[in-house]
Motif scaffolding. Sequence first.
Motif, PDB file in Angstrom:
ATOM      1  N   VAL A 224      -4.935  93.948  -5.371  1.00 30.30           N
ATOM      2  CA  VAL A 224      -4.149  94.766  -6.304  1.00 30.30           C
ATOM      3  C   VAL A 224      -2.822  95.029  -5.599  1.00 30.30           C
ATOM      4  N   PRO A 225      -1.696  94.752  -6.251  1.00 28.28           N
ATOM      5  CA  PRO A 225      -0.428  95.037  -5.567  1.00 28.28           C
ATOM      6  C   PRO A 225      -0.302  96.530  -5.299  1.00 28.28           C
ATOM      7  N   HIS A 226      -0.079  96.884  -4.060  1.00 31.52           N
ATOM      8  CA  HIS A 226      -0.030  98.316  -3.733  1.00 31.52           C
ATOM      9  C   HIS A 226       0.751  98.556  -2.452  1.00 31.52           C
ATOM     10  N   ILE A 227       1.211  99.775  -2.306  1.00 26.09           N
ATOM     11  CA  ILE A 227       1.800 100.222  -1.047  1.00 26.09           C
ATOM     12  C   ILE A 227       0.875 101.296  -0.511  1.00 26.09           C
ATOM     13  N   THR A 228       0.269 101.040   0.631  1.00 28.76           N
ATOM     14  CA  THR A 228      -0.615 102.042   1.232  1.00 28.76           C
ATOM     15  C   THR A 228       0.243 103.198   1.739  1.00 28.76           C
ATOM     16  N   LEU A 229      -0.088 104.411   1.272  1.00 28.30           N
ATOM     17  CA  LEU A 229       0.670 105.606   1.673  1.00 28.30           C
ATOM     18  C   LEU A 229      -0.002 106.344   2.826  1.00 28.30           C
TER      19      LEU A 229
ATOM     20  N   CYS B  73       1.267  99.642  -9.549  1.00 23.80           N
ATOM     21  CA  CYS B  73       1.762  99.454 -10.918  1.00 23.80           C
ATOM     22  C   CYS B  73       0.583  99.493 -11.885  1.00 23.80           C
ATOM     23  N   ARG B  74       0.773 100.163 -13.033  1.00 26.56           N
ATOM     24  CA  ARG B  74      -0.280 100.156 -14.058  1.00 26.56           C
ATOM     25  C   ARG B  74      -0.588  98.729 -14.465  1.00 26.56           C
ATOM     26  N   GLN B  75       0.467  97.967 -14.638  1.00 24.24           N
ATOM     27  CA  GLN B  75       0.315  96.566 -15.003  1.00 24.24           C
ATOM     28  C   GLN B  75       1.150  95.751 -14.014  1.00 24.24           C
ATOM     29  N   THR B  76       0.549  94.733 -13.442  1.00 28.00           N
ATOM     30  CA  THR B  76       1.306  93.947 -12.460  1.00 28.00           C
ATOM     31  C   THR B  76       2.479  93.247 -13.156  1.00 28.00           C
ATOM     32  N   PRO B  77       3.712  93.520 -12.720  1.00 25.98           N
ATOM     33  CA  PRO B  77       4.861  92.916 -13.386  1.00 25.98           C
ATOM     34  C   PRO B  77       4.854  91.395 -13.294  1.00 25.98           C
ATOM     35  N   ALA B  78       5.276  90.761 -14.379  1.00 30.87           N
ATOM     36  CA  ALA B  78       5.284  89.295 -14.437  1.00 30.87           C
ATOM     37  C   ALA B  78       6.136  88.711 -13.300  1.00 30.87           C
ATOM     38  N   ALA B  79       7.256  89.374 -12.994  1.00 38.36           N
ATOM     39  CA  ALA B  79       8.157  88.838 -11.960  1.00 38.36           C
ATOM     40  C   ALA B  79       7.484  88.831 -10.585  1.00 38.36           C
ATOM     41  N   LEU B  80       6.638  89.820 -10.358  1.00 38.06           N
ATOM     42  CA  LEU B  80       5.927  89.900  -9.070  1.00 38.06           C
ATOM     43  C   LEU B  80       4.889  88.770  -8.978  1.00 38.06           C
ATOM     44  N   ILE B  81       4.191  88.540 -10.075  1.00 42.55           N
ATOM     45  CA  ILE B  81       3.203  87.447 -10.111  1.00 42.55           C
ATOM     46  C   ILE B  81       3.921  86.109  -9.925  1.00 42.55           C
ATOM     47  N   HIS B  82       5.069  86.008 -10.551  1.00 41.62           N
ATOM     48  CA  HIS B  82       5.839  84.774 -10.475  1.00 41.62           C
ATOM     49  C   HIS B  82       6.249  84.483  -9.022  1.00 41.62           C
ATOM     50  N   LEU B  83       6.715  85.523  -8.324  1.00 40.43           N
ATOM     51  CA  LEU B  83       7.112  85.358  -6.922  1.00 40.43           C
ATOM     52  C   LEU B  83       5.908  84.929  -6.084  1.00 40.43           C
ATOM     53  N   LEU B  84       4.782  85.598  -6.281  1.00 39.80           N
ATOM     54  CA  LEU B  84       3.598  85.258  -5.490  1.00 39.80           C
ATOM     55  C   LEU B  84       3.107  83.845  -5.814  1.00 39.80           C
ATOM     56  N   ASP B  85       3.124  83.488  -7.097  1.00 38.01           N
ATOM     57  CA  ASP B  85       2.696  82.140  -7.492  1.00 38.01           C
ATOM     58  C   ASP B  85       3.577  81.079  -6.817  1.00 38.01           C
TER      59      ASP B  85
ATOM     60  N   ALA C  80       5.492  90.092   2.703  1.00 42.00           N
ATOM     61  CA  ALA C  80       5.508  91.408   2.065  1.00 42.00           C
ATOM     62  C   ALA C  80       6.883  91.742   1.505  1.00 42.00           C
ATOM     63  N   LEU C  81       6.885  92.774   0.667  1.00 41.64           N
ATOM     64  CA  LEU C  81       8.120  93.372   0.179  1.00 41.64           C
ATOM     65  C   LEU C  81       8.290  94.704   0.883  1.00 41.64           C
TER      66      LEU C  81
ATOM     67  N   THR D 287       2.141  94.235   0.325  1.00 40.01           N
ATOM     68  CA  THR D 287       1.729  92.901   0.793  1.00 40.01           C
ATOM     69  C   THR D 287       1.716  91.921  -0.372  1.00 40.01           C
ATOM     70  N   LEU D 288       2.379  90.796  -0.180  1.00 40.62           N
ATOM     71  CA  LEU D 288       2.320  89.726  -1.187  1.00 40.62           C
ATOM     72  C   LEU D 288       1.131  88.823  -0.875  1.00 40.62           C
ATOM     73  N   ALA D 289       1.099  88.330   0.347  1.00 42.53           N
ATOM     74  CA  ALA D 289       0.043  87.405   0.746  1.00 42.53           C
ATOM     75  C   ALA D 289      -0.258  87.610   2.222  1.00 42.53           C
ATOM     76  N   PHE D 290      -1.515  87.847   2.508  1.00 43.87           N
ATOM     77  CA  PHE D 290      -1.940  88.004   3.901  1.00 43.87           C
ATOM     78  C   PHE D 290      -2.325  86.631   4.425  1.00 43.87           C
ATOM     79  N   VAL D 291      -1.688  86.182   5.485  1.00 35.35           N
ATOM     80  CA  VAL D 291      -1.971  84.844   6.024  1.00 35.35           C
ATOM     81  C   VAL D 291      -3.026  84.938   7.124  1.00 35.35           C
ATOM     82  N   GLY D 292      -2.894  85.919   8.021  1.00 37.30           N
ATOM     83  CA  GLY D 292      -3.861  86.091   9.105  1.00 37.30           C
ATOM     84  C   GLY D 292      -3.363  85.474  10.402  1.00 37.30           C
ATOM     85  N   ALA D 293      -4.300  85.065  11.256  1.00 40.90           N
ATOM     86  CA  ALA D 293      -3.943  84.601  12.600  1.00 40.90           C
ATOM     87  C   ALA D 293      -3.437  83.165  12.570  1.00 40.90           C
TER      88      ALA D 293
END
Length: 182
Positions: A127-132, A93-105, A12-13, A46-52
């Motif tokens: 969807v990239p999000h921060i749960t409030l 984000c209205r549009q997922t930033p390219a840099a964020l996709i790049h990091l996740l990729d 996560a970030l 969350t970038l990537a949820f891995v789990g148990a």
Amino acid sequence: MTEARSRRVFFALWPDDEATGHLSALAQSLATGGGRVIRPASLHLTLAFVGAVTSTQVVQLAEIAAAVRVEAFDLALDRLGFWPQRGILWAGCRQTPAALIHLLDALAFELRRAGFAIDHRFGADRVPHITLARRVRCPSLPRLGTPIRWRVSEFALVESHLHPSAASYRTLASFALKGAEA
Ligand code: 2AM
């Protein structure tokens, strides 16, 4: 003896203090009709949820993440959203930033290469999000005027502990992005 998959982890970030302050004030002001506001220290994307996983795999995951070489970038959250099924109020984000996709990729590539399948890009909702806040009922969502920004200079491997009231998170390791040292 087989090692137990007893650790629940994700990548996560974590927003910086200023962005956390804005997000937390937003959460307080919008979740007025009940619901559970997320503690400031728990606000994350969350970038990537891995789990148990096993403790051995936790060590492996940290080694894999350390191999990710991606430039630091600025992230701007410019929209609010609401998922009614679970009453989740979020910022994204209205549009997922390219840099964020790049990091996740880059992270997903390294994980896959080491045999970890990541199905849940950006969490279950994909969807990239921060749960409030959670279990909120029908909030009226204002337009987010000035975007909430922070410099993403690192990402983290985090362990989640589930409690009846809320999850708590512990950062196991942080990974600096390129140029972040400057
Ligand atoms: P949420 O905030 O939208 O609930 C740690 O639990 C993080 O991983 C949270 O950000 C959560 O997203 C996400 N998460 C929890 N369980 C998940 C699952 N089964 N699949 C994908 N993401 C999950």
